[in-house]
Design a protein around this motif. Structure first.
Motif, PDB file in Angstrom:
ATOM      1  N   VAL A 243      32.338  50.122  48.939  1.00  0.00           N
ATOM      2  CA  VAL A 243      33.940  49.311  47.500  1.00  0.00           C
ATOM      3  C   VAL A 243      32.952  47.464  47.706  1.00  0.00           C
ATOM      4  O   VAL A 243      33.120  47.596  46.808  1.00  0.00           O
ATOM      5  CB  VAL A 243      34.917  49.706  48.148  1.00  0.00           C
ATOM      6  N   SER A 244      32.975  47.463  48.605  1.00  0.00           N
ATOM      7  CA  SER A 244      32.354  46.041  49.157  1.00  0.00           C
ATOM      8  C   SER A 244      31.439  45.520  48.175  1.00  0.00           C
ATOM      9  O   SER A 244      31.185  44.508  47.880  1.00  0.00           O
ATOM     10  CB  SER A 244      32.080  45.493  50.128  1.00  0.00           C
ATOM     11  N   ARG A 245      30.229  46.006  48.237  1.00  0.00           N
ATOM     12  CA  ARG A 245      28.957  46.477  48.226  1.00  0.00           C
ATOM     13  C   ARG A 245      29.374  46.111  46.675  1.00  0.00           C
ATOM     14  O   ARG A 245      28.476  45.838  45.583  1.00  0.00           O
ATOM     15  CB  ARG A 245      28.034  47.227  48.477  1.00  0.00           C
ATOM     16  N   THR A 246      29.670  47.374  45.799  1.00  0.00           N
ATOM     17  CA  THR A 246      30.043  47.367  44.227  1.00  0.00           C
ATOM     18  C   THR A 246      30.702  46.548  43.724  1.00  0.00           C
ATOM     19  O   THR A 246      30.693  46.030  42.853  1.00  0.00           O
ATOM     20  CB  THR A 246      30.666  48.268  43.645  1.00  0.00           C
ATOM     21  N   ILE A 247      31.494  45.771  44.339  1.00  0.00           N
ATOM     22  CA  ILE A 247      32.213  44.387  43.915  1.00  0.00           C
ATOM     23  C   ILE A 247      31.226  42.724  43.779  1.00  0.00           C
ATOM     24  O   ILE A 247      31.639  42.617  42.731  1.00  0.00           O
ATOM     25  CB  ILE A 247      33.196  44.360  44.962  1.00  0.00           C
ATOM     26  N   GLY A 248      30.152  43.328  44.791  1.00  0.00           N
ATOM     27  CA  GLY A 248      29.517  42.744  44.724  1.00  0.00           C
ATOM     28  C   GLY A 248      29.547  41.589  45.619  1.00  0.00           C
ATOM     29  O   GLY A 248      28.839  40.272  45.027  1.00  0.00           O
ATOM     30  N   ILE A 249      30.038  40.899  47.003  1.00  0.00           N
ATOM     31  CA  ILE A 249      30.124  40.663  47.738  1.00  0.00           C
ATOM     32  C   ILE A 249      28.917  40.601  48.441  1.00  0.00           C
ATOM     33  O   ILE A 249      28.601  41.879  48.867  1.00  0.00           O
ATOM     34  CB  ILE A 249      30.892  41.595  48.676  1.00  0.00           C
TER      35      ILE A 249
ATOM     36  N   ARG B 166      36.662  46.378  41.040  1.00  0.00           N
ATOM     37  CA  ARG B 166      35.895  44.554  40.635  1.00  0.00           C
ATOM     38  C   ARG B 166      37.323  44.112  39.851  1.00  0.00           C
ATOM     39  O   ARG B 166      36.581  43.072  38.616  1.00  0.00           O
ATOM     40  CB  ARG B 166      34.018  44.817  40.690  1.00  0.00           C
ATOM     41  N   GLN B 167      36.904  45.189  37.833  1.00  0.00           N
ATOM     42  CA  GLN B 167      36.953  45.025  37.287  1.00  0.00           C
ATOM     43  C   GLN B 167      38.393  44.674  37.215  1.00  0.00           C
ATOM     44  O   GLN B 167      39.150  43.324  36.503  1.00  0.00           O
ATOM     45  CB  GLN B 167      37.343  46.320  36.675  1.00  0.00           C
ATOM     46  N   VAL B 168      39.612  45.176  38.150  1.00  0.00           N
ATOM     47  CA  VAL B 168      41.031  44.912  38.328  1.00  0.00           C
ATOM     48  C   VAL B 168      40.886  43.738  39.169  1.00  0.00           C
ATOM     49  O   VAL B 168      41.907  42.638  38.281  1.00  0.00           O
ATOM     50  CB  VAL B 168      42.017  46.037  39.001  1.00  0.00           C
ATOM     51  N   VAL B 169      40.513  42.928  39.421  1.00  0.00           N
ATOM     52  CA  VAL B 169      40.535  41.821  40.059  1.00  0.00           C
ATOM     53  C   VAL B 169      39.985  40.242  38.908  1.00  0.00           C
ATOM     54  O   VAL B 169      40.636  39.681  39.258  1.00  0.00           O
ATOM     55  CB  VAL B 169      39.459  41.135  41.355  1.00  0.00           C
ATOM     56  N   ALA B 170      38.916  40.589  38.566  1.00  0.00           N
ATOM     57  CA  ALA B 170      38.587  40.219  37.742  1.00  0.00           C
ATOM     58  C   ALA B 170      39.638  40.218  36.380  1.00  0.00           C
ATOM     59  O   ALA B 170      40.180  38.330  35.982  1.00  0.00           O
ATOM     60  CB  ALA B 170      37.305  40.467  36.890  1.00  0.00           C
ATOM     61  N   GLU B 171      39.875  41.032  36.098  1.00  0.00           N
ATOM     62  CA  GLU B 171      40.720  40.577  34.337  1.00  0.00           C
ATOM     63  C   GLU B 171      42.442  40.377  34.769  1.00  0.00           C
ATOM     64  O   GLU B 171      43.642  40.217  34.149  1.00  0.00           O
ATOM     65  CB  GLU B 171      40.871  42.218  33.739  1.00  0.00           C
ATOM     66  N   ALA B 172      43.022  40.949  36.104  1.00  0.00           N
ATOM     67  CA  ALA B 172      43.907  40.241  36.923  1.00  0.00           C
ATOM     68  C   ALA B 172      44.582  39.213  37.812  1.00  0.00           C
ATOM     69  O   ALA B 172      45.623  38.966  37.906  1.00  0.00           O
ATOM     70  CB  ALA B 172      45.376  41.842  37.554  1.00  0.00           C
ATOM     71  N   GLY B 173      43.191  38.444  38.090  1.00  0.00           N
ATOM     72  CA  GLY B 173      43.203  37.166  39.128  1.00  0.00           C
ATOM     73  C   GLY B 173      44.265  38.060  40.258  1.00  0.00           C
ATOM     74  O   GLY B 173      44.632  37.114  40.891  1.00  0.00           O
ATOM     75  N   ILE B 174      43.808  39.018  40.556  1.00  0.00           N
ATOM     76  CA  ILE B 174      43.953  38.974  42.159  1.00  0.00           C
ATOM     77  C   ILE B 174      42.919  38.476  43.051  1.00  0.00           C
ATOM     78  O   ILE B 174      42.017  37.857  43.331  1.00  0.00           O
ATOM     79  CB  ILE B 174      43.824  40.635  42.425  1.00  0.00           C
ATOM     80  N   SER B 175      44.017  37.485  44.205  1.00  0.00           N
ATOM     81  CA  SER B 175      43.050  36.837  44.993  1.00  0.00           C
ATOM     82  C   SER B 175      43.106  36.851  46.659  1.00  0.00           C
ATOM     83  O   SER B 175      42.494  36.872  46.846  1.00  0.00           O
ATOM     84  CB  SER B 175      43.501  35.331  45.195  1.00  0.00           C
TER      85      SER B 175
ATOM     86  N   ALA C 207      32.652  54.310  43.169  1.00  0.00           N
ATOM     87  CA  ALA C 207      33.766  54.081  42.099  1.00  0.00           C
ATOM     88  C   ALA C 207      34.533  53.601  41.912  1.00  0.00           C
ATOM     89  O   ALA C 207      35.883  52.813  40.927  1.00  0.00           O
ATOM     90  CB  ALA C 207      34.598  55.992  42.018  1.00  0.00           C
ATOM     91  N   LEU C 208      36.334  53.168  43.213  1.00  0.00           N
ATOM     92  CA  LEU C 208      36.834  53.017  43.620  1.00  0.00           C
ATOM     93  C   LEU C 208      36.381  51.456  43.374  1.00  0.00           C
ATOM     94  O   LEU C 208      36.764  50.593  43.323  1.00  0.00           O
ATOM     95  CB  LEU C 208      37.614  52.773  44.959  1.00  0.00           C
ATOM     96  N   GLY C 209      34.990  51.061  44.309  1.00  0.00           N
ATOM     97  CA  GLY C 209      34.532  49.105  43.596  1.00  0.00           C
ATOM     98  C   GLY C 209      34.700  49.094  42.318  1.00  0.00           C
ATOM     99  O   GLY C 209      34.681  48.201  42.242  1.00  0.00           O
ATOM    100  N   ALA C 210      34.170  49.973  41.691  1.00  0.00           N
ATOM    101  CA  ALA C 210      33.748  49.815  40.221  1.00  0.00           C
ATOM    102  C   ALA C 210      34.612  49.381  39.609  1.00  0.00           C
ATOM    103  O   ALA C 210      35.817  48.062  38.648  1.00  0.00           O
ATOM    104  CB  ALA C 210      33.376  50.851  39.863  1.00  0.00           C
ATOM    105  N   ILE C 211      36.127  50.890  39.876  1.00  0.00           N
ATOM    106  CA  ILE C 211      37.701  50.032  39.563  1.00  0.00           C
ATOM    107  C   ILE C 211      37.872  48.339  40.487  1.00  0.00           C
ATOM    108  O   ILE C 211      39.009  47.949  38.886  1.00  0.00           O
ATOM    109  CB  ILE C 211      38.751  50.671  39.734  1.00  0.00           C
TER     110      ILE C 211
END
Length: 473
Positions: free
Chosen positions: A403-409, A381-390, A375-379
């Motif tokens: 979390v890492s797997r859900t992000i897609g790494i 991934r969306q936040v990193v993409a939308e907010a431009g977090i590096s 669940a946290l990974g889904a959040i």
């Protein structure tokens, strides 16, 4: 086929990056995969990697699930043509007969590598002086704060919620998990010239015929001595199976440098700039992580509590994820760093409702890492993409993997050593909005109170624990 020095399986994700740091400090390019890699990746994009690893979750699994998880992965690693295959465990020996059994893992590895048939023992090395972990006459010690504690008296490990340590003698603790025989090469046997120590090891193996040999480690001298002995064992055959902490890599580094297989000066340090906003996702209930979160909140970070029972509820999950994402994006838009956390320490009031929710779903307590992590990974991934977090931090050894797997790494590479046990990594991802993301996977016991701010500021702002020309400062 490319001949590599070492490949490894990490029994949790943060521990897997611990090995990345150790090999980075040795000056060896290492890739950590989140799933067993296809041969095309190893022979193509990452052909020049000296070592590689696979980040796993076996530390949270019961023995029957460990069998299903480990056997195929270790078989893949055996076929990778590496001199040593390392089953990496936590340096506090987190394990029990029912959860994350190191004994069962060694049984599986020994079988996959035909250790007994080939007349090979499995070296076991847990001490890491760099991380303030020591093994003395078989008993294990770990630092906490300004003190070093025997493991069964360690303030965190003796109260660990899943694998509490009631025994500091690693042979006795491991003996409850396996029927394999265990011998000890203690610190007294390691004194003197190398050939004398080698003869003592040979005598021990000849007399006791052990399946496992535990190596004492109290200082860098003993660590280097153990590394040389293990490397000599590896040179006598193909694919030596070894178990232990990242101390294995620190030990082998000395032997590799002596043979010209690793650079004497270590890696070239890549400058790391500060970021204006850091995203932290924590599924850890460690008191160390609690102090770090409180320090960051006092420094102006926005804290958003994650109600785990809502994320686990089929009826409330979707709304809970949307609400957490909305709050996070709002705080980031104001220029603040954000911490999403499920608990503040081992006594947090949210732990009880989470366990009740798991019980209502018929799930084991250990399943919280997977369910929360996804669940946290889904959040995230969306936040990193939308907010431009590096740059992000994921806290919690088991949570980090999900979390890492859900992000897609799909792979990680060490970029800088921020603080012992908490390296800054660069992510490899097929999604261009995630590829190149900088992240730290932080174990519960890792880091000083201001660790999160050190990660945000980066090495260019004076973070400690960096490599400096072949030594450590």
């Amino acid at each position: 086929m490319v001949k590599r020095l070492l490949c490894y399986y990490g029994d949790d994700f943060t521990g897997s990056t611990d090995v990345l740091e150790a090999l980075y400090r040795t000056g060896l390019r290492t890739i950590l995969f989140l799933e067993p890699p296809e041969p095309e990746l190893l022979q193509g994009k990452f052909r020049d990697a000296d070592c590689f690893g696979v980040a796993g979750v076996s530390r949270s699994l019961p023995p029957e699930e460990m069998e299903r998880e480990l056997r195929p992965v270790l078989a893949t690693l055996r076929s990778a043509n590496a001199a040593i295959v390392h089953y990496k465990i936590c340096s506090t020996f987190d394990s029990s007969p029912d959860t994350g059994s190191i004994g069962r893992a060694i049984e599986i590895g020994s079988d996959v590598f035909d250790s007994r048939k080939r007349g090979k023992f499995v070296p076991l090395l847990v001490g890491v002086p760099y991380l303030r972990r020591y093994t003395v006459f078989g008993h294990h010690f770990a630092g906490a704060g300004g003190e070093v504690h025997r493991l069964d008296r360690h303030p965190t490990m003796k109260r660990h919620p899943v694998t509490p340590m009631a025994e500091s003698d690693l042979r006795l603790h491991l003996g409850k998990q396996t029927d394999l025989s265990i011998s000890l090469l203690d610190i007294a046997a390691q004194d003197g010239e190398h050939e004398a120590v080698r003869m003592r090891l040979n005598g021990l193996v000849s007399e006791e015929e052990p399946d496992i040999v535990l190596f004492d480690v109290i200082d860098e001298k003993r660590l280097a001595a153990a590394g040389r002995l293990i490397w000599e064992e590896a040179a006598e055959g193909e694919g030596l199976f070894v178990a232990g902490s990242s101390g294995v890599e620190y030990a082998l580094g000395s032997a590799w440098r002596a043979e010209g297989l690793a650079p004497v000066e270590g890696p070239a340090v890549e400058p790391v700039s500060a970021v204006d906003r850091l995203l932290v996702v924590s599924g850890s209930c460690s008191p160390v992580t609690e102090r770090q979160i409180r320090y960051a909140l006092d420094a102006g970070y926005a804290g958003i509590r994650v109600a785990g029972e809502e994320l686990l509820s089929p009826e409330r999950r979707e709304d809970a994820i949307a609400n957490l994402k909305k709050q996070t994006l709002e705080q980031l838009a104001e220029g603040r760093s954000v911490i999403l956390y499920s608990a503040l320490g081992p006594h947090d009031e949210g732990i009880g409702p989470l366990r009740d929710a798991l019980a209502a779903l018929g799930q084991r307590a250990e399943a919280s890492s997977r369910l929360l992590g996804e669940a946290l990974g889904a959040i995230c991934r969306q936040v990193v993409a939308e907010a431009g977090i590096s740059r992000i931090v994921i806290a919690g050894g088991d949570t980090s993997g999900y979390v890492s797997r859900t992000i897609g790494i799909y792979a990680l590479e060490c970029k800088a050593a921020i603080e012992p046990g908490g390296p800054l990594c660069r992510a490899h991802c097929h999604d261009p909005s995630i590829d190149g993301l900088e992240l730290v996977l932080k174990g519960g016991q890792v880091g000083s109170d201001d660790f999160l701010e050190r990660v945000r500021l980066g090495t260019a702002s004076g973070a400690r624990g960096l490599w400096s020309g072949g030594g450590r400062r």
